[in-house]
Write an enzyme that holds these catalytic residues in place. Structure first.
Site, PDB file in Angstrom:
ATOM      1  N   GLU A  39      56.181 -49.260 -47.320  1.00 39.07           N
ATOM      2  CA  GLU A  39      55.572 -49.239 -45.987  1.00 39.07           C
ATOM      3  C   GLU A  39      55.066 -47.837 -45.682  1.00 39.07           C
ATOM      4  OE1 GLU A  39      57.995 -50.476 -42.722  1.00 39.07           O
ATOM      5  OE2 GLU A  39      58.558 -52.403 -43.619  1.00 39.07           O
ATOM      6  N   GLU A  83      51.365 -56.877 -33.908  1.00 35.52           N
ATOM      7  CA  GLU A  83      52.305 -57.991 -33.695  1.00 35.52           C
ATOM      8  C   GLU A  83      52.884 -57.898 -32.286  1.00 35.52           C
ATOM      9  OE1 GLU A  83      54.878 -58.715 -37.309  1.00 35.52           O
ATOM     10  OE2 GLU A  83      53.912 -56.845 -37.918  1.00 35.52           O
ATOM     11  N   LYS A 134      56.936 -58.005 -31.478  1.00 33.01           N
ATOM     12  CA  LYS A 134      57.893 -57.065 -32.059  1.00 33.01           C
ATOM     13  C   LYS A 134      58.625 -56.312 -30.956  1.00 33.01           C
ATOM     14  CE  LYS A 134      57.826 -55.037 -35.846  1.00 33.01           C
ATOM     15  NZ  LYS A 134      57.665 -54.066 -36.950  1.00 33.01           N
ATOM     16  N   GLU A 168      55.468 -50.022 -32.143  1.00 29.61           N
ATOM     17  CA  GLU A 168      55.844 -51.101 -33.061  1.00 29.61           C
ATOM     18  C   GLU A 168      54.869 -52.269 -33.010  1.00 29.61           C
ATOM     19  OE1 GLU A 168      58.160 -51.593 -35.363  1.00 29.61           O
ATOM     20  OE2 GLU A 168      58.989 -49.583 -35.186  1.00 29.61           O
TER      21      GLU A 168
END
Length: 397
Positions: free
Chosen positions: A271, A325, A328, A334
């Site tokens: 990541e 997203e 999240k 995030e």
């Protein structure tokens, strides 16, 4: 009758189109660029559309965080290599017996291969850096049970077993040569590395210059974090110069592996990314910085070169993440790491094309319409047409 040389040349050309060379790979990663496909959202495109998006972007490697059957079904025949995640919540159960690992594989892997290119299983995520000691102790037995189960199902030569770590496993990482694992983690890390070394698995690490910068922005040059021109960092021990934090963090991983006795193990970035939006205390989380980091990262990976300390090992990385997203938890950042927005349009232009038009799109990383790429495609088309016509005239005469 002797055939003209043009016939021979054209025949070879057309046969090369009809019978392309057989290309195969046993690795879990094609090239150097991949993306993490997270799905903690209620507004992102369905998996079938994601396949279209990835193919248009020429992204051939993805990681998903569970064995989502809709995704695995949609990706059948796509040629996109997938690492599926075994969530942390399953590790304790899987660590108990090989039979449980076999049952999980028969439900989540075996029915989809070889049509879907499942190339790896990530056992947990950032397990050793967490506070759950029982979970940390379950990691190695779970990994061994999954590997042995794959072997029983004759899939071990196709599917790699791995486990990604966070930077929290390091006691130090600056300068890069000082990289070392925490002493408290080594009793579990060493046997895990020993097992992965035996089965030929790389060391996967989640590396975020973004997180390092927001935690110490007063002492870290933003240009150093974003791959922009800067004075860099000099490592006195190795006498190596670093002009970006990304490579420095990778070489800190290599240094830690060396100290632990695994200097030959490859490091792969599971990541990395930069948030385009954040809370007030998340300094640097802007659209401009996210674009700069991800564009420069993509250019860096496209060079297929190594780091200052490991120049012969091309850096390979999965970018976090494919989409913003919206479900999240945690800080605003995030929910804003996506290369693409929820509707499939690009978040910012780094050379990809979205599912829907975007004002941010341009010709970055594109050869469309001009340059060598445009010339090559038009010349290739002309050659194909000319050869076909030549063959037809010769055969009819």
């Amino acid at each position: 009758m002797a055939l003209p040389s043009s016939f021979c040349i054209c025949s070879i050309f057309l046969l090369s189109l009809a019978f392309p060379p057989n290309v195969s790979t046993v690795h879990a990663f094609i090239g150097t660029y991949g993306v993490n496909y997270g799905m903690l959202a209620d507004n992102i495109p369905p998996p079938g559309s994601v396949v279209t998006l990835l193919k248009a972007a020429k992204i051939r490697n993805i990681r998903i965080y569970d064995a989502n059957h809709d995704v695995l079904t949609a990706f059948k025949g796509s040629g996109i290599e997938i690492i599926i995640g075994m969530p942390n919540g399953l590790l304790k159960d899987i660590s108990v017996s090989e039979d449980r690992a076999i049952s999980w594989l028969k439900e989540n892997v075996e029915p989809f291969v070889p049509g879907t290119s499942i190339r790896g299983i990530a056992i947990g995520n950032e397990v050793l850096a967490g506070a759950d000691q029982e979970l940390a102790e379950a990691l190695l037995p779970a990994a061994k049970n999954v590997y042995n189960a794959l072997d029983q199902l004759h899939l071990a030569d196709r599917v790699q077993v791995s486990s990604p770590h966070s930077a929290a496993v390091f006691a130090s990482s600056y300068p890069p040569s000082a990289g070392a694992f925490k002493e408290t983690i080594l009793p579990l890390m060493r046997p895990l590395l020993q097992f992965f070394s035996q089965i030929g698995c790389p060391f996967y690490i989640n590396t975020y210059p973004f997180l390092a910068y927001i935690s110490d922005h007063e002492h870290i040059d933003i240009d150093y974090a974003l791959f922009r021109k800067n004075k860099g960092v000099y490592d006195n021990k190795t006498r190596l110069h670093y002009d970006n934090m990304f490579e420095a963090q990778i070489d800190a991983s290599y240094a830690a592996l060396e100290k632990a006795g695994f200097g030959k193990m490859e490091v792969i970035i599971s990541e990395t990314g930069w948030a385009s939006r954040g809370d007030d205390n998340e300094i640097g989380a802007t659209l401009k910085n996210a674009k700069t980091y991800n564009l420069n990262l993509r250019k860096r990976l496209a060079k297929r070169k190594g780091t200052p300390y490991r120049p012969k090992i091309p850096v390979r990385a999965y970018v976090f993440a494919l989409f913003n997203e919206n479900l999240k938890p945690g800080p605003t950042s995030e929910r804003n790491f996506g290369l693409f927005k929820a509707d499939g349009s690009i978040s910012y232009d780094i050379g990809f094309t979205g599912l829907v038009p975007s004002s941010a799109a341009s010709s970055i990383f594109s050869t469309k319409g001009d340059g060598f790429g445009g010339w090559f495609r038009s010349s290739y088309s002309l050659l194909y047409t000319t050869c076909t016509a030549t063959l037809l005239l010769i055969l009819m005469s």
